[in-house]
Design a protein around this motif. Structure first.
Motif, PDB file in Angstrom:
ATOM      1  N   UNK A   1       0.791  -1.225   0.000  1.00 15.88           N
ATOM      2  CA  UNK A   1       0.000   0.000   0.000  1.00 15.88           C
ATOM      3  C   UNK A   1       0.828   1.282   0.000  1.00 15.88           C
ATOM      4  N   UNK A   2       2.126   1.204   0.344  1.00 15.89           N
ATOM      5  CA  UNK A   2       2.908   2.432   0.451  1.00 15.89           C
ATOM      6  C   UNK A   2       4.397   2.144   0.284  1.00 15.89           C
ATOM      7  N   UNK A   3       5.149   3.225   0.111  1.00 17.61           N
ATOM      8  CA  UNK A   3       6.612   3.144   0.016  1.00 17.61           C
ATOM      9  C   UNK A   3       7.202   4.046   1.093  1.00 17.61           C
ATOM     10  N   UNK A   4       8.034   3.483   1.967  1.00 12.14           N
ATOM     11  CA  UNK A   4       8.564   4.185   3.126  1.00 12.14           C
ATOM     12  C   UNK A   4      10.067   4.387   2.965  1.00 12.14           C
ATOM     13  N   UNK A   5      10.544   5.562   3.329  1.00 20.47           N
ATOM     14  CA  UNK A   5      11.970   5.853   3.324  1.00 20.47           C
ATOM     15  C   UNK A   5      12.547   5.527   4.696  1.00 20.47           C
ATOM     16  N   UNK A   6      13.504   4.607   4.749  1.00 20.39           N
ATOM     17  CA  UNK A   6      14.083   4.160   6.014  1.00 20.39           C
ATOM     18  C   UNK A   6      15.484   4.702   6.242  1.00 20.39           C
ATOM     19  N   UNK A   7      16.005   5.470   5.349  1.00 21.11           N
ATOM     20  CA  UNK A   7      17.377   5.973   5.487  1.00 21.11           C
ATOM     21  C   UNK A   7      17.468   6.937   6.656  1.00 21.11           C
ATOM     22  N   UNK A   8      18.537   6.795   7.432  1.00 23.29           N
ATOM     23  CA  UNK A   8      18.729   7.676   8.587  1.00 23.29           C
ATOM     24  C   UNK A   8      19.117   9.078   8.157  1.00 23.29           C
ATOM     25  N   UNK A   9      19.833   9.193   7.037  1.00 25.32           N
ATOM     26  CA  UNK A   9      20.276  10.500   6.567  1.00 25.32           C
ATOM     27  C   UNK A   9      20.135  10.561   5.053  1.00 25.32           C
ATOM     28  N   UNK A  10      19.741  11.726   4.576  1.00 29.31           N
ATOM     29  CA  UNK A  10      19.593  11.930   3.131  1.00 29.31           C
ATOM     30  C   UNK A  10      20.770  12.688   2.530  1.00 29.31           C
ATOM     31  N   UNK A  11      21.773  13.005   3.344  1.00 30.61           N
ATOM     32  CA  UNK A  11      22.942  13.752   2.863  1.00 30.61           C
ATOM     33  C   UNK A  11      23.956  12.799   2.246  1.00 30.61           C
ATOM     34  N   UNK A  12      24.616  13.250   1.203  1.00 35.21           N
ATOM     35  CA  UNK A  12      25.623  12.439   0.523  1.00 35.21           C
ATOM     36  C   UNK A  12      26.968  12.545   1.243  1.00 35.21           C
ATOM     37  N   UNK A  13      27.746  11.453   1.196  1.00 35.06           N
ATOM     38  CA  UNK A  13      29.104  11.443   1.743  1.00 35.06           C
ATOM     39  C   UNK A  13      30.037  11.990   0.685  1.00 35.06           C
ATOM     40  N   UNK A  14      30.880  12.937   1.065  1.00 34.30           N
ATOM     41  CA  UNK A  14      31.712  13.657   0.090  1.00 34.30           C
ATOM     42  C   UNK A  14      32.683  12.730  -0.634  1.00 34.30           C
ATOM     43  N   UNK A  15      33.353  11.812   0.100  1.00 29.56           N
ATOM     44  CA  UNK A  15      34.281  10.896  -0.561  1.00 29.56           C
ATOM     45  C   UNK A  15      34.475   9.648   0.288  1.00 29.56           C
ATOM     46  N   UNK A  16      34.908   8.575  -0.396  1.00 27.77           N
ATOM     47  CA  UNK A  16      35.133   7.290   0.265  1.00 27.77           C
ATOM     48  C   UNK A  16      36.457   6.739  -0.232  1.00 27.77           C
ATOM     49  N   UNK A  17      37.393   6.562   0.709  1.00 30.68           N
ATOM     50  CA  UNK A  17      38.717   6.072   0.365  1.00 30.68           C
ATOM     51  C   UNK A  17      38.667   4.573   0.055  1.00 30.68           C
ATOM     52  N   UNK A  18      39.687   4.049  -0.632  1.00 28.14           N
ATOM     53  CA  UNK A  18      39.731   2.602  -0.896  1.00 28.14           C
ATOM     54  C   UNK A  18      39.733   1.794   0.404  1.00 28.14           C
ATOM     55  N   UNK A  19      39.056   0.653   0.359  1.00 30.41           N
ATOM     56  CA  UNK A  19      38.928  -0.276   1.501  1.00 30.41           C
ATOM     57  C   UNK A  19      38.211   0.357   2.694  1.00 30.41           C
ATOM     58  N   UNK A  20      37.507   1.440   2.470  1.00 35.77           N
ATOM     59  CA  UNK A  20      36.660   2.034   3.518  1.00 35.77           C
ATOM     60  C   UNK A  20      35.192   1.761   3.204  1.00 35.77           C
ATOM     61  N   UNK A  21      34.360   1.958   4.213  1.00 35.20           N
ATOM     62  CA  UNK A  21      32.949   1.615   4.018  1.00 35.20           C
ATOM     63  C   UNK A  21      32.052   2.641   4.707  1.00 35.20           C
ATOM     64  N   UNK A  22      30.804   2.655   4.285  1.00 29.57           N
ATOM     65  CA  UNK A  22      29.750   3.464   4.889  1.00 29.57           C
ATOM     66  C   UNK A  22      28.729   2.502   5.483  1.00 29.57           C
ATOM     67  N   UNK A  23      28.465   2.628   6.779  1.00 31.71           N
ATOM     68  CA  UNK A  23      27.570   1.710   7.478  1.00 31.71           C
ATOM     69  C   UNK A  23      26.325   2.443   7.958  1.00 31.71           C
ATOM     70  N   UNK A  24      25.220   1.730   7.960  1.00 31.12           N
ATOM     71  CA  UNK A  24      23.960   2.297   8.440  1.00 31.12           C
ATOM     72  C   UNK A  24      23.077   1.155   8.955  1.00 31.12           C
ATOM     73  N   UNK A  25      22.317   1.454   9.975  1.00 25.59           N
ATOM     74  CA  UNK A  25      21.361   0.487  10.536  1.00 25.59           C
ATOM     75  C   UNK A  25      19.972   1.107  10.461  1.00 25.59           C
ATOM     76  N   UNK A  26      19.034   0.385   9.893  1.00 28.88           N
ATOM     77  CA  UNK A  26      17.666   0.877   9.748  1.00 28.88           C
ATOM     78  C   UNK A  26      16.727   0.025  10.597  1.00 28.88           C
ATOM     79  N   UNK A  27      15.664   0.653  11.072  1.00 30.66           N
ATOM     80  CA  UNK A  27      14.652  -0.025  11.876  1.00 30.66           C
ATOM     81  C   UNK A  27      13.272   0.360  11.355  1.00 30.66           C
ATOM     82  N   UNK A  28      12.357  -0.586  11.421  1.00 27.57           N
ATOM     83  CA  UNK A  28      10.980  -0.312  10.996  1.00 27.57           C
ATOM     84  C   UNK A  28      10.036  -1.282  11.692  1.00 27.57           C
ATOM     85  N   UNK A  29       9.007  -0.732  12.344  1.00 29.24           N
ATOM     86  CA  UNK A  29       7.975  -1.571  12.958  1.00 29.24           C
ATOM     87  C   UNK A  29       6.987  -2.009  11.876  1.00 29.24           C
TER      88      UNK A  29
END
Length: 411
Positions: A107-135
């Motif tokens: 019935x709907x589409x929900x946005x679960x992202x904690x932040x909508x801002x982009x990360x400026x850069x990501x070095x090699x072998x580095x990562x961006x982590x996020x945890x989402x929750x939804x009832x």
């Protein structure tokens, strides 16, 4: 969980894992008698196994925890948690990384992202982590859509998505029954069945009444100062087991005298159910507004305010009747009393009660006399509206036990 892999090679790798509680390790003990060929080999192996409880080698349940090996089941009312990781597998710096997670339901589409801002850069072998929750509040098919956009070192804009599909199941089967009492009280019976494959700890099952009612729970046995639950001290509900909860709803004083208002009330309230699974994972389920079939009292309602349970034979006893005008017009009522074989009315029949306005009530004390022992039914009241020349008959109003005060059992 179904994963739709992107065909194009990308500099970033996306991994999504569901976060759940671990489970207790279980093993299958293998034993044999001492005279068999293996001898005590199996018992020695079990004693040296670090996952088995020392001194309880034959117990299938171990003392270690194991991480979930599959996606598992998600039930309505539980909290869906997921870990999202974007890793730079290349040897170049990636810029303007934007990770977006959406949950698509029927019935709907929900946005679960904690932040909508982009990360400026990501070095090699580095990562961006996020945890989402939804009832989870809907059953059926759910699709977790994870999208990643970024810019390469050469300025090329890249974009890819992954889809994770899962089913949300129904944990409880809830059935309700309503019982309308002769007074304005309403009794609700709620049958709750555990339709999962694991036991549940029922933390709370309560009824939130509508604004016109107050509720009292009838699920405890009074023992001294503290009330003990009718289900015992351990409130566990095994798979496919059913429990019955009972509640009594009474109209609030400001609505109790408005017969027309209470007559038309169909919304009673909603159930609030909270439970925990094996390792304390909580789930909560709220039903929609429960509705009853409104009782049909007709134009005039007759109820009893006072009556004795037991009376003596051939001795007068008193009752108090309450007459309520449930119509939208004024009535001029006349009361007639008709005797039966076992119950006789004392007083003058055909008495004028006067005019009774809409939603107004009138209490009348009456006297009767019983001539037959046993459980007798009180019948024979007739109310006539002289305006419309309409007569309302009331039989089987109540029952009373008639006994002989001079009789005593033989020793």
């Amino acid at each position: 969980m179904d994963v739709n892999q992107a065909k194009q090679e990308h500099l970033l790798a996306l991994k999504v894992m569901r976060l759940t509680k671990p489970t207790l390790f279980t093993n299958m003990p293998v034993t044999c008698e001492d005279r068999d060929l293996p001898g005590d080999l199996f018992s020695q192996l079990m004693k040296n196994d670090p996952s088995i409880i020392k001194g309880a080698e034959m117990l299938m349940l171990g003392e270690m925890l194991t991480l979930p090996q599959n996606f598992g089941n998600i039930f309505l009312g539980e909290t869906f948690s997921s870990y999202i990781s974007v890793h730079n597998d290349s040897n170049q710096v990636v810029k303007d990384i934007l990770v977006k997670a959406d949950l698509q339901t029927s019935s709907q589409r929900l946005n679960l992202s904690a932040s909508s801002a982009a990360v400026s850069e990501l070095q090699p072998d580095c990562c961006i982590d996020d945890v989402i929750h939804h009832e989870v509040k809907e059953i059926g098919t759910h699709i977790l859509v994870c999208a990643v956009s970024y810019t390469t070192g050469s300025g090329e804009k890249m974009y890819f998505r992954k889809f994770f599909k899962f089913q949300v199941l129904k944990p409880l089967d809830v059935k309700t029954k309503f019982y309308n009492a002769e007074t304005d009280e309403v009794f609700l019976e709620a049958q709750i069945q555990n339709i999962t494959t694991s036991p549940m700890f029922m933390e709370k099952v309560s009824l939130e009444p509508s604004m016109m009612y107050s509720v009292s729970e009838l699920n405890s046995v009074t023992a001294g100062e503290d009330g003990e639950s009718t289900f015992g001290k351990m409130s566990y509900l095994q798979p496919m087991d059913t429990r019955q909860y009972l509640y009594c709803l009474k109209p609030k004083p400001e609505f109790a005298e408005k017969a027309g208002v209470i007559k038309g009330v169909t919304v009673i309230g909603k159930l609030d159910i909270v439970w925990k699974t094996n390792l304390g994972e909580r789930g909560r389920l709220q039903t929609s507004q429960l509705q009853r079939m409104a009782p049909g009292y007709g134009d005039v309602r007759l109820s009893l305010e006072y009556i004795q349970d037991t009376v003596n034979i051939e001795e007068p006893f008193d009752i108090t009747c309450k007459i309520t005008n449930c119509s939208e017009r004024t009535m001029d009522l006349v009361l007639e009393m008709c005797n039966s074989r076992s119950i006789h009315w004392c007083g003058v029949s055909g008495r004028q009660l006067g005019k009774l306005g809409p939603s107004a009530s009138l209490s009348i004390p009456l006297r009767l006399l019983a001539s037959v022992q046993g459980l007798q039914s009180i019948s024979g009241l007739r109310l006539t509206d002289t305006f419309l020349k309409r007569t309302y008959e009331y039989d089987d109003i109540a029952q009373v036990c008639v006994v002989c005060p001079f009789w005593s059992p033989e020793s």
